[in-house]
Design an enzyme around this catalytic site. Structure first.
Site: not given
Lengths: 458, 458
Positions: A183, A209, A227, A318, A453, A458
């Site tokens: 992803t 992943k 996930t 991330e 996140n 936005s």
């Protein structure tokens, strides 16, 4: 973000997330397990035509492969998880294929979602009739991506049908399949290794992943969703029960010992297929009780390999700029050590200190002390040490707390260690006679984590 | 931060943390409870001469005040916590004074730390001999600030000695005391209220300080440290046992139901003193069993007041731009509801979505489903609603999930609600006959949170 608050925007200076591209490596074709054909294609769940979003893995051995899995414990389990559980049960722990899509999680999708997950599985079943003699429901299913949105099922069905000529057994095929899992992962996570049991050589390959938000272009409705998906394929012969036992042990010490942000998803799934393709025809399938030694060897290999795959997810966390091993020893039990390691690894204050490159033992201690152990912790027995990576010029560990007493820390040396992209925090609870040890792998909390996140819509 | 990584710095655009100054309000002198004298002074723990860092509160009634407290459950409990526990026990749940310093937590400080905490207490005892008839060890102690560093004890002792002429009973004295609690809090957290029991009017006032890092100028050694400290003072007459019972109930539903970053400190302490100064001479001290009605009234007042003080800490959360109420209902028990509310309130993914003003029900659901309840959760019974503040032009709630089915959400309306500084997320687990309800208060995870906790030493 409201227009009112937009007007107040200011800027801050940040360290950018370092590239992880070097973690994707070429693997020789001969390193992959025998008896598997696989592919990764673009079927249209993801918008970009370059983005692979459908993977299919088929075991080509006459007998179905032993199959084992660990699934999310989240109460909101996604449709593909329900289907995979049913398939495993219906086939007494065997399977012949695995189909995965990225871009849509098929979670919180009701009856329609269940039907779609079964359609994916049954369409893939059709690809294996040559091996299965027409037996149905031998395909496991995985999905990852947007939650609360129905799968574009006709695109997926066409994709499965159109994939027949794209299967392969070489690096290219494995790489394409790994790409189809992704992803917002920044690189495909594919690894392979060989190992020996009773003198016979076997292979193990796998991909996973990470906990990444899906691409912001996927659009509404339905919020994105993090996930962990992974699969491991091996040509060992092992009974389904023993495979499950080995996997449960391995997952506890690998995928259940990593944290990017402490979140458990509705789709988390790890699957192992063991098809026995490399076993001599007179080799009996490994059984935990009949051949404990061979089983122990396999279990250890599987655990180490699962750790390798799990660590890739943390390395690609991330916004992560650090990869940190948290080791806890001197705990009453493994479970106690694991609980402490987990708490330290998920502490927002520890993780922001890692980002700030601050050897903040106070935060490590606070997190440690907040866990109730099976035997009371003795604050005067606890030691904390920061350990540089083995590749450092100076590999000397830096004790910051010894038996509950703060050390006078050489700040220069502390900064040196914390400036590494990778290091270890060792927490010795020091309980007399306590042998519990556990490791956890975590990353830091950075501005980019908040950006990824918090800002994507936005 | 290494010089190598500094070279790679880039900038991102952020929303600044809004000012919370308006939350500090003047309070009429008459609103404060009778029979308390208090002060806040600068003694030199903090470097800036303007920064108050020592507070003393004395109950002036002939009999010692009933006293109750809730302390951190962290295994690494700080010296002042140990001393306060001993004082409470030694006096059968009564006390006459409270001394607090900010700037240094006196945690992980060994024997010397214990001696220093006792010195603070005993020096304050000397201020109350006129009331106590020379009885020793009637002072509770609190500290907050740097961990692993010894108190500048001679400065504190001089400060206590020099404070005698600075005591007062008016707003100025209360405000100075509240200021002496602060570390990186952006405003002093002081509130007061009146209430009636059996027709008699009583008062309750209190102050607390939030989970804030201490000032970066405090310097090495020893990393900064987040702590929640608070005290509530009332002129009700109540037995020590009943006061503890009421406080335990109140703290569970207030201070134990807030989260800034999910961290439990080594110093967290909430204290209540009830001196009976406003009770008529023939009024019996409230007893939970002898007068359950009066007790219930007091407990409710204490709970509501504790919630008000606890919410101030969240509103002033590090980098917080949002104040969000998480309500969980339809749970098997209060404990179940509390667990779910806690998980949602501490989820990094939920908190970054709040910062991004995204009505991300998928993250709320994932966090909810990760909790094991005492009765299995039914995913098809769960509903999630975003509720704007009562001050909004449009107060209509926005259901995003009804009985496990995602709603087609009006994105414009969702943005409108999320743009508020304050709103509510209602999670109805919908279990038939389940009456468990709990509330939690949380804030968002912002760039400023990372800056405050990641950058302070770089």
């Amino acid at each position: 973000m409201s227009s009112a608050s937009r007007r107040l925007l200011s800027t801050i200076t940040v360290k950018p997330t370092p590239s992880k591209a070097h973690l994707h490596r070429s693997i020789p074709d001969t390193a992959f397990p025998q008896g598997f054909r696989l592919t990764g294609v673009h079927c249209g769940v993801k918008k970009s035509a370059q983005a692979l979003d459908l993977g299919v893995i088929i075991s080509t051995t006459p007998k179905p492969a032993s199959a084992a899995a660990c699934f999310t414990k989240n109460a909101f389990v996604a449709a593909p998880v329900v289907v995979s559980k049913a398939v495993l049960e219906g086939n007494s722990g065997t399977a012949r294929a695995l189909v995965v899509n990225s871009g849509c999680a098929n979670a919180v999708t009701g009856k329609q979602g269940m039907e779609n997950a079964w359609s994916m599985a049954r369409e893939t079943d059709k690809l294996i009739t040559e091996h299965s003699g027409g037996a149905n429901e031998q395909t496991l299913v995985m999905s990852t991506g947007v939650i609360g949105q129905q799968l574009p099922i006709s695109k997926i069905i066409s994709g499965i049908q159109g994939s027949t000529n794209t299967f392969g057994t070489n690096f290219d095929a494995w790489e394409r399949t790994a790409l189809a899992f992704m992803t917002t992962d920044t690189f495909p996570k594919l690894r392979a290794r060989t190992f020996k049991i009773n003198g016979q050589e076997y292979r193990m390959a796998g991909m996973d992943k990470g906990a990444g938000m899906i691409h912001p272009n996927m659009g509404p409705p339905g919020p994105p969703h993090a996930t962990l998906l992974g699969c491991i394929l091996t040509d060992v012969a092992i009974t389904p029960k023993s495979l499950q036992s080995a996997l449960t042990h391995a997952v506890e010490r690998s995928f259940n010992s990593i944290s990017v942000d402490g979140e458990m998803s509705t789709n988390d799934t790890i699957v192992v297929l063991a098809n026995g393709a490399a076993a001599a025809s007179d080799t009996k399938a490994i059984d935990e009780h009949a051949d404990p030694e061979a089983f122990a060897t396999f279990r250890e290999e599987l655990k180490d390999f699962a750790i390798e795959l799990a660590q890739l997810v943390v390395r690609d966390g991330e916004g992560a700029t650090k990869f940190v091993t948290v080791t806890v020893k001197g705990a009453p039990t493994y479970e106690d050590a694991h609980k402490v390691a987990s708490r330290v690894s998920t502490s927002a204050l520890v993780k922001t200190a890692l980002y700030g490159e601050d050897a903040n033992w106070g935060r490590v201690l606070s997190a440690t002390g907040s866990i109730q152990l099976s035997r009371p912790l003795d604050p005067t027995a606890v030691s904390v040490t920061f350990i540089p990576p083995p590749t450092s010029a100076n590999t000397a560990p830096l004790p910051v707390l010894i038996n509950g007493e703060p050390e006078s820390v050489d700040e220069q040396r502390a900064s040196e260690i914390m400036a590494n992209e990778e290091f270890e925090i060792l927490i010795d609870l020091g309980l007399p006679g306590a042998q519990g040890v556990a490791q956890y792998w975590t990353c830091d909390f950075s501005y980019d984590y908040v950006r990824i996140n918090g800002d994507y819509r936005s």
